[in-house]
Scaffold this motif. Structure first.
Motif, PDB file in Angstrom:
ATOM      1  N   VAL A 128       0.839  -1.204   0.000  1.00 18.63           N
ATOM      2  CA  VAL A 128       0.000   0.000   0.000  1.00 18.63           C
ATOM      3  C   VAL A 128       0.875   1.255   0.000  1.00 18.63           C
ATOM      4  O   VAL A 128       0.599   2.223  -0.717  1.00 18.63           O
ATOM      5  CB  VAL A 128      -0.947  -0.010   1.213  1.00 18.63           C
ATOM      6  N   VAL A 129       1.930   1.243   0.792  1.00 19.59           N
ATOM      7  CA  VAL A 129       2.833   2.401   0.829  1.00 19.59           C
ATOM      8  C   VAL A 129       3.503   2.598  -0.525  1.00 19.59           C
ATOM      9  O   VAL A 129       3.603   3.731  -1.034  1.00 19.59           O
ATOM     10  CB  VAL A 129       3.882   2.223   1.939  1.00 19.59           C
ATOM     11  N   LEU A 130       3.971   1.512  -1.150  1.00 22.34           N
ATOM     12  CA  LEU A 130       4.584   1.624  -2.472  1.00 22.34           C
ATOM     13  C   LEU A 130       3.584   2.139  -3.504  1.00 22.34           C
ATOM     14  O   LEU A 130       3.931   2.956  -4.364  1.00 22.34           O
ATOM     15  CB  LEU A 130       5.131   0.265  -2.910  1.00 22.34           C
ATOM     16  N   ALA A 131       2.335   1.677  -3.416  1.00 22.85           N
ATOM     17  CA  ALA A 131       1.319   2.127  -4.359  1.00 22.85           C
ATOM     18  C   ALA A 131       1.032   3.614  -4.194  1.00 22.85           C
ATOM     19  O   ALA A 131       0.892   4.349  -5.181  1.00 22.85           O
ATOM     20  CB  ALA A 131       0.038   1.314  -4.167  1.00 22.85           C
ATOM     21  N   CYS A 132       0.962   4.089  -2.955  1.00 23.65           N
ATOM     22  CA  CYS A 132       0.695   5.518  -2.720  1.00 23.65           C
ATOM     23  C   CYS A 132       1.831   6.387  -3.248  1.00 23.65           C
ATOM     24  O   CYS A 132       1.591   7.442  -3.851  1.00 23.65           O
ATOM     25  CB  CYS A 132       0.485   5.765  -1.231  1.00 23.65           C
ATOM     26  N   SER A 133       3.062   5.954  -3.034  1.00 23.23           N
ATOM     27  CA  SER A 133       4.196   6.738  -3.541  1.00 23.23           C
ATOM     28  C   SER A 133       4.269   6.699  -5.061  1.00 23.23           C
ATOM     29  O   SER A 133       4.788   7.631  -5.688  1.00 23.23           O
ATOM     30  CB  SER A 133       5.498   6.221  -2.940  1.00 23.23           C
ATOM     31  N   SER A 134       3.743   5.633  -5.683  1.00 25.81           N
ATOM     32  CA  SER A 134       3.760   5.543  -7.147  1.00 25.81           C
ATOM     33  C   SER A 134       2.655   6.363  -7.781  1.00 25.81           C
ATOM     34  O   SER A 134       2.854   6.965  -8.843  1.00 25.81           O
ATOM     35  CB  SER A 134       3.624   4.077  -7.571  1.00 25.81           C
ATOM     36  N   VAL A 135       1.476   6.392  -7.138  1.00 25.17           N
ATOM     37  CA  VAL A 135       0.357   7.150  -7.704  1.00 25.17           C
ATOM     38  C   VAL A 135       0.660   8.644  -7.713  1.00 25.17           C
ATOM     39  O   VAL A 135       0.228   9.374  -8.605  1.00 25.17           O
ATOM     40  CB  VAL A 135      -0.933   6.841  -6.915  1.00 25.17           C
ATOM     41  N   GLY A 136       1.416   9.106  -6.722  1.00 23.79           N
ATOM     42  CA  GLY A 136       1.714  10.529  -6.655  1.00 23.79           C
ATOM     43  C   GLY A 136       2.419  11.073  -7.877  1.00 23.79           C
ATOM     44  O   GLY A 136       2.269  12.253  -8.211  1.00 23.79           O
ATOM     45  N   VAL A 137       3.177  10.226  -8.591  1.00 28.66           N
ATOM     46  CA  VAL A 137       3.895  10.710  -9.761  1.00 28.66           C
ATOM     47  C   VAL A 137       2.941  11.071 -10.896  1.00 28.66           C
ATOM     48  O   VAL A 137       3.266  11.885 -11.765  1.00 28.66           O
ATOM     49  CB  VAL A 137       4.928   9.663 -10.225  1.00 28.66           C
ATOM     50  N   TYR A 138       1.737  10.492 -10.902  1.00 29.50           N
ATOM     51  CA  TYR A 138       0.774  10.859 -11.928  1.00 29.50           C
ATOM     52  C   TYR A 138       0.410  12.343 -11.834  1.00 29.50           C
ATOM     53  O   TYR A 138       0.184  13.001 -12.852  1.00 29.50           O
ATOM     54  CB  TYR A 138      -0.494  10.000 -11.796  1.00 29.50           C
ATOM     55  N   GLY A 139       0.343  12.857 -10.611  1.00 26.22           N
ATOM     56  CA  GLY A 139       0.077  14.282 -10.463  1.00 26.22           C
ATOM     57  C   GLY A 139       1.166  15.138 -11.062  1.00 26.22           C
ATOM     58  O   GLY A 139       0.890  16.160 -11.705  1.00 26.22           O
ATOM     59  N   ILE A 140       2.427  14.702 -10.902  1.00 27.99           N
ATOM     60  CA  ILE A 140       3.546  15.463 -11.461  1.00 27.99           C
ATOM     61  C   ILE A 140       3.526  15.406 -12.987  1.00 27.99           C
ATOM     62  O   ILE A 140       3.711  16.419 -13.670  1.00 27.99           O
ATOM     63  CB  ILE A 140       4.871  14.917 -10.904  1.00 27.99           C
ATOM     64  N   VAL A 141       3.290  14.219 -13.540  1.00 30.41           N
ATOM     65  CA  VAL A 141       3.260  14.071 -14.998  1.00 30.41           C
ATOM     66  C   VAL A 141       2.103  14.862 -15.596  1.00 30.41           C
ATOM     67  O   VAL A 141       2.266  15.570 -16.605  1.00 30.41           O
ATOM     68  CB  VAL A 141       3.168  12.584 -15.376  1.00 30.41           C
ATOM     69  N   LEU A 142       0.936  14.772 -14.991  1.00 28.12           N
ATOM     70  CA  LEU A 142      -0.225  15.510 -15.510  1.00 28.12           C
ATOM     71  C   LEU A 142      -0.035  17.011 -15.366  1.00 28.12           C
ATOM     72  O   LEU A 142      -0.490  17.791 -16.218  1.00 28.12           O
ATOM     73  CB  LEU A 142      -1.486  15.062 -14.774  1.00 28.12           C
ATOM     74  N   ALA A 143       0.631  17.442 -14.307  1.00 27.19           N
ATOM     75  CA  ALA A 143       0.904  18.873 -14.152  1.00 27.19           C
ATOM     76  C   ALA A 143       1.813  19.375 -15.261  1.00 27.19           C
ATOM     77  O   ALA A 143       1.589  20.462 -15.814  1.00 27.19           O
ATOM     78  CB  ALA A 143       1.538  19.131 -12.785  1.00 27.19           C
ATOM     79  N   GLY A 144       2.843  18.596 -15.600  1.00 27.34           N
ATOM     80  CA  GLY A 144       3.726  19.014 -16.679  1.00 27.34           C
ATOM     81  C   GLY A 144       3.044  19.025 -18.028  1.00 27.34           C
ATOM     82  O   GLY A 144       3.265  19.933 -18.849  1.00 27.34           O
TER      83      GLY A 144
END
Length: 437
Positions: A128-144
Motif C-alpha cells: 500500500v505504501v509503495l502504491a501511494c508513492s507511485s500514484v503521486g507521480v501521476y500528479g507530477i506528470v499531468l501537471a507538466g
C-alpha cells in the motif's frame, strides 16, 4: 487480542480521531521541516537563515502558509484547465493517506478504549505504501502535460523516468525484509525486529532503500524534474497560489512517509533503541513512549535529506539514470539471490549467524580483489575520433576558428524615415517660434 482484532474493535469516534491525526501529520511536519531545513542549511553555509518572523524566525512557515492561498492565481491560456486543477490533488492525497498503515505505537488506552496506534492493519501494508508513492507521480506528470509549456513537460517526463527507475530499486530492497519476516504486513515487520533491527542484518537492502528513497522523492541531489538551472522550476513552473502550495506539501509529505517506511522496515519501527530498550523491564517499549522513538527516527532520516541537499551538487541526468539501472537494480538482485541461498542453506544445516557474517565478508573481499585484478580496457587510438572530457561530452578543438559576424548593411528605408522625422521636427519648431517677438 492481536493487532488486527484490536483495530477491528475500534468504535467510530476513535477511527475518526485517528484519521484526523494521520491527515494532520503531513501538513504539521511540512511546516516544521521548511523552517528546520532553511535554518540547518543556513547553519551549514554560515548564514542565519530565516530570522525575522517570530522568535528566531520559527514562524516563517506559518507566514508562508498564510500568504500562499491569498496570492493571485495565474493560469496559462494553453493549459488544460480540468487536468491543471486536478494534478496537485492527485500528487497530495496519496502522500497524506500512506501513513494509515504504519504502526506508530503498541497497544494503548485512549479514553478507556484499548487500541493500537495505527489506523488500519492490512496483510499487504508494505505494498500500500509503495502504491501511494507511485500514484503521486501521476500528479507530477499531468501537471507538466496540462500546463501547455515545454519546461513543465520536460520536468514531467523526467519525473516519470525517474520514478520508474528508482521505484524498481525501492521495491526490490523490500524483498529481503519480506523473506526474513514472512509477511507484507507492517505490524508483523515491526514485531519481527525484536531480536535485531534489519538495518544491520540487511545492510545492502537498507543502503539501497536510502538512495532510492531520495530519488523517489525528487530531492537533491536527484531533483532532476525541477532543476532550476535547466527547467526554471520543472513541472510546477506554471503553478502559483494554493496549487503550488499543494505540490510543496506533497514533496515534504512524501519525505515523511518514506522516512516512516524506512523506520518501519529497517529501524525497528516504534521500538526503543539500544540500550534504552534494556532499562526497566521493557518499560520504554510500552505505553506512549514508542511514539517518541518512532518520530525521533523519522527526524533523523529527515535530517539526512537536508544534509544531502546542503552537501552534494545535482547529478547529471545520465549519471542519475546509470546509478539506478546499472548499480542499484543489479546489486539488489544479486543481494536477493544471496539472501535466498543463505536462508535455504541455513534451514538445512545448523550454522551460527557469526559464521555466516564471516563467510559473507570474506566473499565480498574476494570479489573486490578480483575486480581490482581485472585489467583496464584498452582504448584504441583513432585520429578521427572527437576528443571528450571526463564527463563524456565532445569538446571543440583548441584551434577552433570562429568566423567574424557579417557586416550589417544600412537600411535605406529606416534612414529615410529618420530624415523625414528630423525635417518634421525642425518645421514644427520653426512654426512655434514664428510668433515670438
Amino acid at each position: 487480542m492481536d493487532r488486527a482484532a484490536l483495530l477491528a474493535d475500534d468504535p467510530l469516534w476513535l477511527i475518526l480521531i485517528k484519521a484526523v491525526v494521520i491527515l494532520l501529520i503531513g501538513p504539521i511536519m511540512t511546516v516544521i521541516l521548511i523552517v528546520a531545513e532553511r535554518k540547518i542549511i543556513g547553519r551549514m553555509q554560515q548564514r542565519p537563515g530565516p530570522n525575522r518572523v517570530g522568535p528566531f524566525g520559527l514562524l516563517q512557515s506559518v507566514a508562508d502558509a498564510i500568504k500562499l492561498p491569498f496570492k493571485e492565481q495565474i493560469i496559462p491560456e494553453s493549459a488544460d484547465r480540468k487536468v491543471y486543477f486536478l494534478a496537485p490533488v492527485i500528487a497530495t492525497i496519496p502522500a497524506l493517506i500512506a501513513l494509515s498503515v504504519m504502526p506508530i505505537g503498541p497497544e494503548v488506552s485512549i479514553f478507556g478504549e484499548r487500541t493500537v496506534l495505527q489506523l488500519v492493519e492490512l496483510p499487504v501494508g508494505a505494498l500500500v505504501v509503495l502504491a501511494c508513492s507511485s500514484v503521486g507521480v501521476y500528479g507530477i506528470v499531468l501537471a507538466g502535460w496540462s500546463s501547455g509549456s515545454p519546461y513543465p513537460l520536460l520536468g514531467g517526463l523526467r519525473s516519470a523516468a525517474q520514478v520508474i527507475s528508482y521505484e524498481i530499486a525501492l521495491g526490490l530492497s523490500i524483498v529481503a525484509v519480506v523473506l526474513y519476516t514472512g509477511s507484507l504486513s507492517t505490524g508483523d515487520i515491526v514485531d519481527s525486529q525484536q531480536n535485531g533491527w534489519y538495518f544491520y542484518l540487511l545492510i545492502p537492502s537498507f543502503l539501497i532503500f536510502l538512495v532510492s528513497m531520495v530519488g523517489e522523492t525528487n530531492r537533491a541531489p536527484f531533483d532532476l524534474p525541477e532543476a532550476e538551472s535547466e527547467l526554471v522550476g520543472g513541472f510546477h513552473t506554471e503553478y502559483s497560489s494554493m496549487k503550488f502550495a499543494l505540490f510543496f506539501l506533497a514533496e515534504y509529505a512524501n519525505m515523511v512517509i518514506l522516512s516512516a517506511f524506512a523506520t518501519t522496515l529497517f529501524l525497528g519501527g516504534y521500538m526503543a533503541p539500544w540500550p534504552i530498550s534494556l532499562i526497566g523491564d521493557n518499560y520504554f517499549n510500552s505505553g506512549w513512549w514508542p511514539v517518541l522513538w518512532f518520530f525521533g527516527k523519522i527526524l533523523v532520516l529527515l535530517f539526512g535529506f537536508i544534509w544531502l541537499r546542503a552537501t552534494l551538487p545535482r547529478f547529471r541526468y545520465d549519471q542519475f539514470m546509470k546509478l539506478g539501472w546499472k548499480v542499484l537494480v543489479p546489486a539488489n538482485l544479486v543481494w536477493i539471490v544471496a539472501v535466498v541461498a543463505v536462508r535455504a542453506f541455513r534451514n538445512e544445516q545448523n550454522i551460527s549467524t557469526g559464521q555466516w557474517v564471516f563467510w559473507l565478508a570474506a566473499g565480498v573481499v574476494v570479489l573486490i580483489l578480483l575486480a581490482l585484478l581485472l585489467p583496464d580496457r584498452k582504448v584504441e587510438d583513432d585520429e578521427d575520433r572527437v576528443p571528450i572530457t571526463g564527463g563524456g561530452f565532445p569538446v571543440p578543438p583548441l584551434d577552433l576558428q570562429i568566423p567574424e559576424p557579417p557586416k550589417r548593411k544600412a537600411v535605406r528605408g529606416r534612414e529615410r524615415r529618420r530624415q523625414r522625422a528630423t525635417v518634421a521636427a525642425a518645421a514644427q519648431e520653426k512654426e512655434s517660434t514664428d510668433g515670438d517677438v
